[in-house]
Every structure is written in C-alpha cells, then in structure tokens.
Write a protein that holds these residues in place. Structure first.
Motif, mmCIF file in Angstrom:
data_model
loop_
_atom_site.group_PDB
_atom_site.id
_atom_site.type_symbol
_atom_site.label_atom_id
_atom_site.label_comp_id
_atom_site.label_asym_id
_atom_site.label_seq_id
_atom_site.Cartn_x
_atom_site.Cartn_y
_atom_site.Cartn_z
ATOM 1 N N THR A 1 0.825 -1.197 0.000
ATOM 2 C CA THR A 1 0.000 0.000 0.000
ATOM 3 C C THR A 1 0.863 1.253 0.000
ATOM 4 O OG1 THR A 1 -1.714 -1.148 1.239
ATOM 5 C CG2 THR A 1 -1.812 1.239 1.244
ATOM 6 N N ILE A 2 0.493 2.200 -0.847
ATOM 7 C CA ILE A 2 1.131 3.512 -0.885
ATOM 8 C C ILE A 2 0.074 4.523 -0.481
ATOM 9 C CG2 ILE A 2 2.171 5.274 -2.344
ATOM 10 C CD1 ILE A 2 3.254 3.040 -4.077
ATOM 11 N N ARG A 3 0.407 5.368 0.484
ATOM 12 C CA ARG A 3 -0.493 6.437 0.902
ATOM 13 C C ARG A 3 0.040 7.762 0.404
ATOM 14 N NH1 ARG A 3 -1.457 4.898 6.975
ATOM 15 N NH2 ARG A 3 -2.597 3.024 6.465
ATOM 16 N N ALA B 1 2.802 2.033 5.082
ATOM 17 C CA ALA B 1 2.594 2.748 6.344
ATOM 18 C C ALA B 1 2.073 1.830 7.444
ATOM 19 C CB ALA B 1 1.627 3.910 6.133
ATOM 20 N N ASP B 2 1.427 0.718 7.065
ATOM 21 C CA ASP B 2 0.904 -0.225 8.059
ATOM 22 C C ASP B 2 1.930 -1.273 8.470
ATOM 23 O OD1 ASP B 2 -1.579 1.050 8.043
ATOM 24 O OD2 ASP B 2 -2.240 -0.126 6.304
ATOM 25 N N ILE B 3 3.138 -1.167 7.951
ATOM 26 C CA ILE B 3 4.259 -2.059 8.272
ATOM 27 C C ILE B 3 3.866 -3.528 8.105
ATOM 28 C CG2 ILE B 3 6.119 -2.525 9.909
ATOM 29 C CD1 ILE B 3 5.366 0.092 11.291
ATOM 30 N N GLU B 4 3.469 -3.872 6.883
ATOM 31 C CA GLU B 4 3.063 -5.238 6.573
ATOM 32 C C GLU B 4 4.171 -6.038 5.890
ATOM 33 O OE1 GLU B 4 -1.677 -4.518 5.905
ATOM 34 O OE2 GLU B 4 -0.351 -4.178 4.205
ATOM 35 N N TRP B 5 5.226 -5.362 5.434
ATOM 36 C CA TRP B 5 6.305 -6.018 4.702
ATOM 37 C C TRP B 5 7.621 -5.883 5.456
ATOM 38 C CZ3 TRP B 5 6.010 -8.040 -0.435
ATOM 39 C CH2 TRP B 5 4.736 -7.970 -0.997
ATOM 40 N N ASP C 1 1.130 -4.010 -7.004
ATOM 41 C CA ASP C 1 1.589 -5.392 -7.027
ATOM 42 C C ASP C 1 3.084 -5.382 -7.334
ATOM 43 O OD1 ASP C 1 1.545 -8.162 -7.008
ATOM 44 O OD2 ASP C 1 1.013 -8.280 -9.132
ATOM 45 N N ILE C 2 3.876 -5.906 -6.411
ATOM 46 C CA ILE C 2 5.336 -5.900 -6.564
ATOM 47 C C ILE C 2 5.811 -7.305 -6.908
ATOM 48 C CG2 ILE C 2 7.528 -5.517 -5.392
ATOM 49 C CD1 ILE C 2 6.145 -3.416 -3.724
ATOM 50 N N ARG C 3 6.519 -7.409 -8.021
ATOM 51 C CA ARG C 3 7.037 -8.713 -8.460
ATOM 52 C C ARG C 3 8.558 -8.686 -8.657
ATOM 53 N NH1 ARG C 3 2.629 -11.796 -10.039
ATOM 54 N NH2 ARG C 3 0.755 -10.583 -10.426
#
Length: 142
Positions: A2-4, A102-106, A18-20
């Motif tokens: 996600t990009i904010r 921003a949600d620190i998911e990666w 989507d990052i590949r």
C-alpha cells in the motif's frame, strides 16, 4: 503493498500496487485538484491542532515549538530558508508527502527519494510515531 499519498491538508489516499521485482517503479493516479488551494489557504486556518502564525499574502506557517528566526538563531542552528527554485517546485507538487507500507506489513528496506520539503510536511502533519521516526532517520542520514 500500500502507498499512501497525502494531499496538502494531510488527507490520505491509498493505492495498492503489485510488486514482483526487487526494484519497482509505479505511476500513482492522484487527483491533484487540491494543489491550487495551497496558495489560497486562509491565514487563520488550523491544521492538526497547531497554531498558525499569520503572515501577509495569506501564507500559513505551522509551528512545532519555538520559532527560531533571529539571524543569530538561524546561524547557530544552521537554518536556511527555501530558495526561490525550491518554493516553485513545492507549489508545483501534486501532493504534500507519501508513505510506502505505512501499516508495516512487509519486511523490507524502502528507499524513498522525497524532497526535503515533503519530509518537513510529514513531520509537521503526520501524528503517526513511525512516520515521525522515518523523518528522523532521513534527517540523520542527510
């Protein structure tokens, strides 16, 4: 991921990409109709509870604490005003700042090449502690 994207008033707009690949560049669709409002902001408007300092020509300066403006303070703290070129670039930017994941998911390293004024806007307007830490890290390295 996600990009904010944050507009001049601090309102976030989320975009999922989507990052590949290891390195990824993307175009972010963004409604930039609010960009023109930056020049017309009311000098008495409040943002995130900060107190405005009214200036002529409807400018708004948000203060994070003591204002260091005397020549001695400027010299002691190595402060400089934005150049005319930087002011022009700021007025042409479509958004105030952006945050990636921003949600620190990666678990990853993000190298975000935002200009200094976007980092300053993030520090002034984003109340998220992680966002403030990101600005602190940028300032320490630059």
């Amino acid at each position: 991921m996600t990009i904010r994207v944050y507009d001049d008033e601090g309102t976030p707009y989320e975009q999922t990409i989507d990052i590949r690949e290891t390195v990824h560049r993307t175009e972010i669709p963004y409604n930039s109709t609010r960009r023109a409002k930056r020049k017309r902001k009311d000098a008495h408007a409040l943002t995130n509870g900060d107190l405005p300092i009214p200036l002529p020509e409807h400018d708004v300066v948000l203060s994070l604490g003591d204002v260091l403006s005397s020549p001695e303070e400027m010299r002691d703290w190595k402060l400089v005003d934005w150049s005319n070129d930087e002011e022009e670039k700021m007025s042409l930017d479509a958004f105030a700042w952006l945050r990636i994941d921003a949600d620190i998911e990666w678990i990853c390293h993000i190298d975000l090449g935002m200009p200094e004024w976007m980092w300053a806007a993030q520090l002034q307007q984003d109340r998220d502690v992680i966002a403030q830490y990101e600005v602190r890290t940028f300032l320490r390295l630059h």
